[in-house]
Scaffold this active site. Sequence first.
Site, PDB file in Angstrom:
ATOM      1  N   HIS A   1      -7.318  -3.169 -19.466  1.00  0.00           N
ATOM      2  CA  HIS A   1      -8.182  -4.256 -19.007  1.00  0.00           C
ATOM      3  C   HIS A   1      -9.646  -3.903 -19.271  1.00  0.00           C
ATOM      4  O   HIS A   1     -10.114  -2.846 -18.880  1.00  0.00           O
ATOM      5  CB  HIS A   1      -7.972  -4.509 -17.503  1.00  0.00           C
ATOM      6  CG  HIS A   1      -6.756  -5.325 -17.213  1.00  0.00           C
ATOM      7  ND1 HIS A   1      -6.604  -6.064 -16.057  1.00  0.00           N
ATOM      8  CD2 HIS A   1      -5.622  -5.531 -17.926  1.00  0.00           C
ATOM      9  CE1 HIS A   1      -5.444  -6.686 -16.073  1.00  0.00           C
ATOM     10  NE2 HIS A   1      -4.818  -6.367 -17.202  1.00  0.00           N
TER      11      HIS A   1
ATOM     12  N   TYR B   1     -10.812 -10.379  -7.496  1.00  0.00           N
ATOM     13  CA  TYR B   1     -11.090 -10.014  -6.101  1.00  0.00           C
ATOM     14  C   TYR B   1     -11.848 -11.188  -5.478  1.00  0.00           C
ATOM     15  O   TYR B   1     -12.963 -11.498  -5.906  1.00  0.00           O
ATOM     16  CB  TYR B   1     -11.981  -8.778  -6.022  1.00  0.00           C
ATOM     17  CG  TYR B   1     -11.362  -7.481  -6.481  1.00  0.00           C
ATOM     18  CD1 TYR B   1     -11.224  -7.172  -7.833  1.00  0.00           C
ATOM     19  CD2 TYR B   1     -10.916  -6.552  -5.551  1.00  0.00           C
ATOM     20  CE1 TYR B   1     -10.666  -5.969  -8.246  1.00  0.00           C
ATOM     21  CE2 TYR B   1     -10.361  -5.333  -5.951  1.00  0.00           C
ATOM     22  CZ  TYR B   1     -10.234  -5.057  -7.300  1.00  0.00           C
ATOM     23  OH  TYR B   1      -9.679  -3.864  -7.698  1.00  0.00           O
TER      24      TYR B   1
ATOM     25  N   PRO C   1      -8.107   0.376  -0.313  1.00  0.00           N
ATOM     26  CA  PRO C   1      -7.687   0.137  -1.699  1.00  0.00           C
ATOM     27  C   PRO C   1      -8.589  -0.825  -2.473  1.00  0.00           C
ATOM     28  O   PRO C   1      -8.393  -1.037  -3.654  1.00  0.00           O
ATOM     29  CB  PRO C   1      -6.275  -0.420  -1.548  1.00  0.00           C
ATOM     30  CG  PRO C   1      -6.148  -0.839  -0.147  1.00  0.00           C
ATOM     31  CD  PRO C   1      -7.107  -0.059   0.657  1.00  0.00           C
TER      32      PRO C   1
ATOM     33  N   LYS D   1      -9.252   3.268  -5.870  1.00  0.00           N
ATOM     34  CA  LYS D   1      -9.643   4.664  -6.058  1.00  0.00           C
ATOM     35  C   LYS D   1      -8.635   5.696  -5.544  1.00  0.00           C
ATOM     36  O   LYS D   1      -8.680   6.857  -5.948  1.00  0.00           O
ATOM     37  CB  LYS D   1     -10.987   4.914  -5.350  1.00  0.00           C
ATOM     38  CG  LYS D   1     -12.151   4.198  -5.992  1.00  0.00           C
ATOM     39  CD  LYS D   1     -12.451   4.726  -7.377  1.00  0.00           C
ATOM     40  CE  LYS D   1     -13.213   3.737  -8.229  1.00  0.00           C
ATOM     41  NZ  LYS D   1     -12.667   3.649  -9.589  1.00  0.00           N
TER      42      LYS D   1
ATOM     43  N   TYR E   1     -16.179   1.406 -10.974  1.00  0.00           N
ATOM     44  CA  TYR E   1     -14.801   0.908 -11.046  1.00  0.00           C
ATOM     45  C   TYR E   1     -14.014   1.643 -12.135  1.00  0.00           C
ATOM     46  O   TYR E   1     -12.851   1.991 -11.914  1.00  0.00           O
ATOM     47  CB  TYR E   1     -14.787  -0.596 -11.319  1.00  0.00           C
ATOM     48  CG  TYR E   1     -13.444  -1.244 -11.025  1.00  0.00           C
ATOM     49  CD1 TYR E   1     -12.498  -1.435 -12.027  1.00  0.00           C
ATOM     50  CD2 TYR E   1     -13.121  -1.658  -9.735  1.00  0.00           C
ATOM     51  CE1 TYR E   1     -11.263  -2.018 -11.753  1.00  0.00           C
ATOM     52  CE2 TYR E   1     -11.886  -2.245  -9.451  1.00  0.00           C
ATOM     53  CZ  TYR E   1     -10.961  -2.415 -10.467  1.00  0.00           C
ATOM     54  OH  TYR E   1      -9.734  -2.977 -10.191  1.00  0.00           O
TER      55      TYR E   1
HETATM   56  P1  FAS Z   1       1.344  10.497  -1.339  1.00  0.00           P
HETATM   57  O1  FAS Z   1       1.250  10.037   0.086  1.00  0.00           O
HETATM   58  O2  FAS Z   1       1.618   9.513  -2.414  1.00  0.00           O
HETATM   59  O3  FAS Z   1       2.478  11.621  -1.473  1.00  0.00           O
HETATM   60  C1  FAS Z   1       2.634  12.603  -0.463  1.00  0.00           C
HETATM   61  C2  FAS Z   1       4.083  13.061  -0.497  1.00  0.00           C
HETATM   62  O4  FAS Z   1       4.235  14.113   0.475  1.00  0.00           O
HETATM   63  C3  FAS Z   1       5.048  11.946  -0.096  1.00  0.00           C
HETATM   64  O5  FAS Z   1       6.095  11.857  -1.041  1.00  0.00           O
HETATM   65  C4  FAS Z   1       5.566  12.382   1.283  1.00  0.00           C
HETATM   66  O6  FAS Z   1       6.914  12.019   1.489  1.00  0.00           O
HETATM   67  C5  FAS Z   1       5.426  13.896   1.200  1.00  0.00           C
HETATM   68  N1  FAS Z   1       5.305  14.529   2.514  1.00  0.00           N
HETATM   69  C6  FAS Z   1       4.644  14.068   3.614  1.00  0.00           C
HETATM   70  N2  FAS Z   1       4.770  14.951   4.633  1.00  0.00           N
HETATM   71  C7  FAS Z   1       5.515  16.002   4.164  1.00  0.00           C
HETATM   72  C8  FAS Z   1       5.973  17.212   4.723  1.00  0.00           C
HETATM   73  N3  FAS Z   1       5.703  17.543   5.999  1.00  0.00           N
HETATM   74  N4  FAS Z   1       6.707  18.045   3.949  1.00  0.00           N
HETATM   75  C9  FAS Z   1       6.988  17.725   2.657  1.00  0.00           C
HETATM   76  N5  FAS Z   1       6.577  16.583   2.049  1.00  0.00           N
HETATM   77  C10 FAS Z   1       5.854  15.730   2.810  1.00  0.00           C
HETATM   78  N6  FAS Z   1      -4.319   3.528  -4.048  1.00  0.00           N
HETATM   79  C11 FAS Z   1      -4.869   2.791  -5.047  1.00  0.00           C
HETATM   80  O7  FAS Z   1      -5.564   3.347  -5.901  1.00  0.00           O
HETATM   81  N7  FAS Z   1      -4.633   1.430  -5.109  1.00  0.00           N
HETATM   82  C12 FAS Z   1      -3.816   0.805  -4.205  1.00  0.00           C
HETATM   83  O8  FAS Z   1      -3.608  -0.382  -4.291  1.00  0.00           O
HETATM   84  C13 FAS Z   1      -3.218   1.540  -3.172  1.00  0.00           C
HETATM   85  N8  FAS Z   1      -2.382   0.945  -2.267  1.00  0.00           N
HETATM   86  C14 FAS Z   1      -1.815   1.704  -1.270  1.00  0.00           C
HETATM   87  C15 FAS Z   1      -0.940   1.133  -0.323  1.00  0.00           C
HETATM   88  C16 FAS Z   1      -0.365   1.910   0.696  1.00  0.00           C
HETATM   89  C17 FAS Z   1       0.571   1.286   1.695  1.00  0.00           C
HETATM   90  C18 FAS Z   1      -0.679   3.281   0.801  1.00  0.00           C
HETATM   91  C19 FAS Z   1      -0.103   4.142   1.898  1.00  0.00           C
HETATM   92  C20 FAS Z   1      -1.536   3.861  -0.136  1.00  0.00           C
HETATM   93  C21 FAS Z   1      -2.097   3.077  -1.177  1.00  0.00           C
HETATM   94  N9  FAS Z   1      -2.949   3.637  -2.138  1.00  0.00           N
HETATM   95  C22 FAS Z   1      -3.507   2.915  -3.129  1.00  0.00           C
HETATM   96  C23 FAS Z   1      -3.269   5.022  -2.093  1.00  0.00           C
HETATM   97  C24 FAS Z   1      -2.125   5.793  -2.702  1.00  0.00           C
HETATM   98  O9  FAS Z   1      -1.868   5.289  -3.980  1.00  0.00           O
HETATM   99  C25 FAS Z   1      -2.482   7.235  -2.652  1.00  0.00           C
HETATM  100  O10 FAS Z   1      -3.832   7.448  -3.044  1.00  0.00           O
HETATM  101  C26 FAS Z   1      -1.583   8.088  -3.496  1.00  0.00           C
HETATM  102  O11 FAS Z   1      -0.261   7.859  -3.119  1.00  0.00           O
HETATM  103  C27 FAS Z   1      -2.006   9.537  -3.254  1.00  0.00           C
HETATM  104  O12 FAS Z   1      -1.033  10.342  -3.781  1.00  0.00           O
HETATM  105  P2  FAS Z   1      -0.648  11.716  -3.028  1.00  0.00           P
HETATM  106  O13 FAS Z   1      -1.908  12.418  -2.640  1.00  0.00           O
HETATM  107  O14 FAS Z   1       0.346  12.362  -3.899  1.00  0.00           O
HETATM  108  O15 FAS Z   1      -0.007  11.271  -1.627  1.00  0.00           O
HETATM  109  C1  PHB Z   2      -2.741  -3.194  -7.118  1.00  0.00           C
HETATM  110  O1  PHB Z   2      -2.442  -3.716  -8.219  1.00  0.00           O
HETATM  111  O2  PHB Z   2      -1.889  -2.806  -6.296  1.00  0.00           O
HETATM  112  C2  PHB Z   2      -4.205  -3.022  -6.767  1.00  0.00           C
HETATM  113  C3  PHB Z   2      -5.156  -3.230  -7.758  1.00  0.00           C
HETATM  114  C4  PHB Z   2      -6.496  -3.053  -7.443  1.00  0.00           C
HETATM  115  C5  PHB Z   2      -6.858  -2.689  -6.155  1.00  0.00           C
HETATM  116  C6  PHB Z   2      -5.892  -2.477  -5.175  1.00  0.00           C
HETATM  117  C7  PHB Z   2      -4.554  -2.660  -5.484  1.00  0.00           C
HETATM  118  O3  PHB Z   2      -8.171  -2.528  -5.852  1.00  0.00           O
END
Ligand code: FAS
Ligand code: PHB
Length: 390
Positions: A72, A201, A293, A297, A385
């Site tokens: 994009h 957005y 989100p 980032k 961004y």
């Molecule tokens: P993660 O949370 O992905 O991974 C951590 C891992 O550790 C998990 O698999 C968990 O099961 C494991 N774990 C936890 N406790 C443990 C323990 N005690 N022992 C062993 N393992 C354990 N980011 C964006 O950029 N855009 C978005 O739109 C966006 N939407 C999101 C929506 C939601 C609902 C959430 C929660 C996050 C969102 N994020 C978004 C942020 C997300 O993408 C995180 O930044 C990303 O998953 C970070 O990756 P990790 O640091 O690997 O953490």
């Molecule tokens: C998504 O596609 O999930 C998404 C994209 C941009 C954002 C947040 C979520 O800022």
Amino acid sequence: MRTQVAIIGAGPAGLLLGQLLSRQGIDNVIIERKSGDYVLSRIRAGVLEQGMVQMLEEAGVAERLHREGLVHDGFSLAFDGRRHRIDLKGLTGGKTVTVYGQTEVTHDLMVAREGIGATTIYEADDVVLHDFDGASPRVSFVKDGVRTELACDFIAGCDGFHGVSRRSVPEGAIQEFERVYPFGWLGVLADVPPAAHELVYASAERGFALCSMRSATRSRYYVQVSLDEEVEDWSDERFFDELRRRLPEDVAAAVTVGPSIEKSIAPLRSFVAEPMRFGRLFLAGDAAHIVPPTGAKGLNLAASDIHYLSQSLIEHYRDRSDTGIATYSQRALARIWKAERFSWWMTGLLHKFPANTPFEQRMQRAEFDHIANSTVGSAGVAENYVGLPY
Ligand code: FAS
Ligand code: PHB
């Protein structure tokens, strides 16, 4: 059991670190609380910065990303129905973002890890970190009812916001900074064509909405909801009606309604834990920081943490240098705080805050008008961004 680096968590941060270390011959074991299927079932991020794409290329897992990812060149901000396109490519000297779901990134990393035969212990219970302030750290966990101990040189806490790693640090050794927002995002994934070819957005009187996507046939939509909302109260029909009421007319008219394949509410918070190193324990990704989100980032910050951490560990083993390890926290935090600021600022610009006075509402509109009428204003949004340099 023994390894060089014990990685807690098989999300994107842990898997990417494991892949980069394995490619340098550094032995590592990932210990994950959930099953692999459960990790893959979580629907999260969708937009990759150019720096993260380069990290995935370095890790040797970017082939499907380049085949299926959508590059994009820009995205749109909409305010009370008026739309302004942020020309990412034109304003950043050619930088772009790639739309490719976090689920796909995780899958590609899992497949690569299986391919090299690296060890991932899924469904590990009661993970405990030991002696990371000394020279012989250990991790113990229960697998199939048996407690096992893993000796290692270093521990990488990649276990997310609710993980055990950050909680294992003595309270006096860590400082936490937090802002919890008075609303959440209700997200829907549906196999319908996107309403627009780029992300939109939208900020409206009724609240924020986001039109995103996963492919030309799969859309990802969000609407801002209050924290007392329950996902059960949102039928697909109610969701799409609310979404279209918040979008510019031409975008609303282009929304294709279809059955949701995933629907969930995520709370929004800004959070940073300092520092990110405690002896031989390093925190990375959501274990150390959370962003709303809005700025896309979260996943990308996890990647830049892993850029610094993998470099530091490789220098330790390959060059016998600990300069990287000694400066990991400082270098990672310098970039984290700038992304925290951008995510906080973009959230403040686009959302309806219950406590906002008419003055603050005018400030939001003036901020949008400045961006829409100023190349410099738009360039500031664009350079953040696409992702600030590592
Ligand atoms: P993660 O949370 O992905 O991974 C951590 C891992 O550790 C998990 O698999 C968990 O099961 C494991 N774990 C936890 N406790 C443990 C323990 N005690 N022992 C062993 N393992 C354990 N980011 C964006 O950029 N855009 C978005 O739109 C966006 N939407 C999101 C929506 C939601 C609902 C959430 C929660 C996050 C969102 N994020 C978004 C942020 C997300 O993408 C995180 O930044 C990303 O998953 C970070 O990756 P990790 O640091 O690997 O953490
Ligand atoms: C998504 O596609 O999930 C998404 C994209 C941009 C954002 C947040 C979520 O800022």
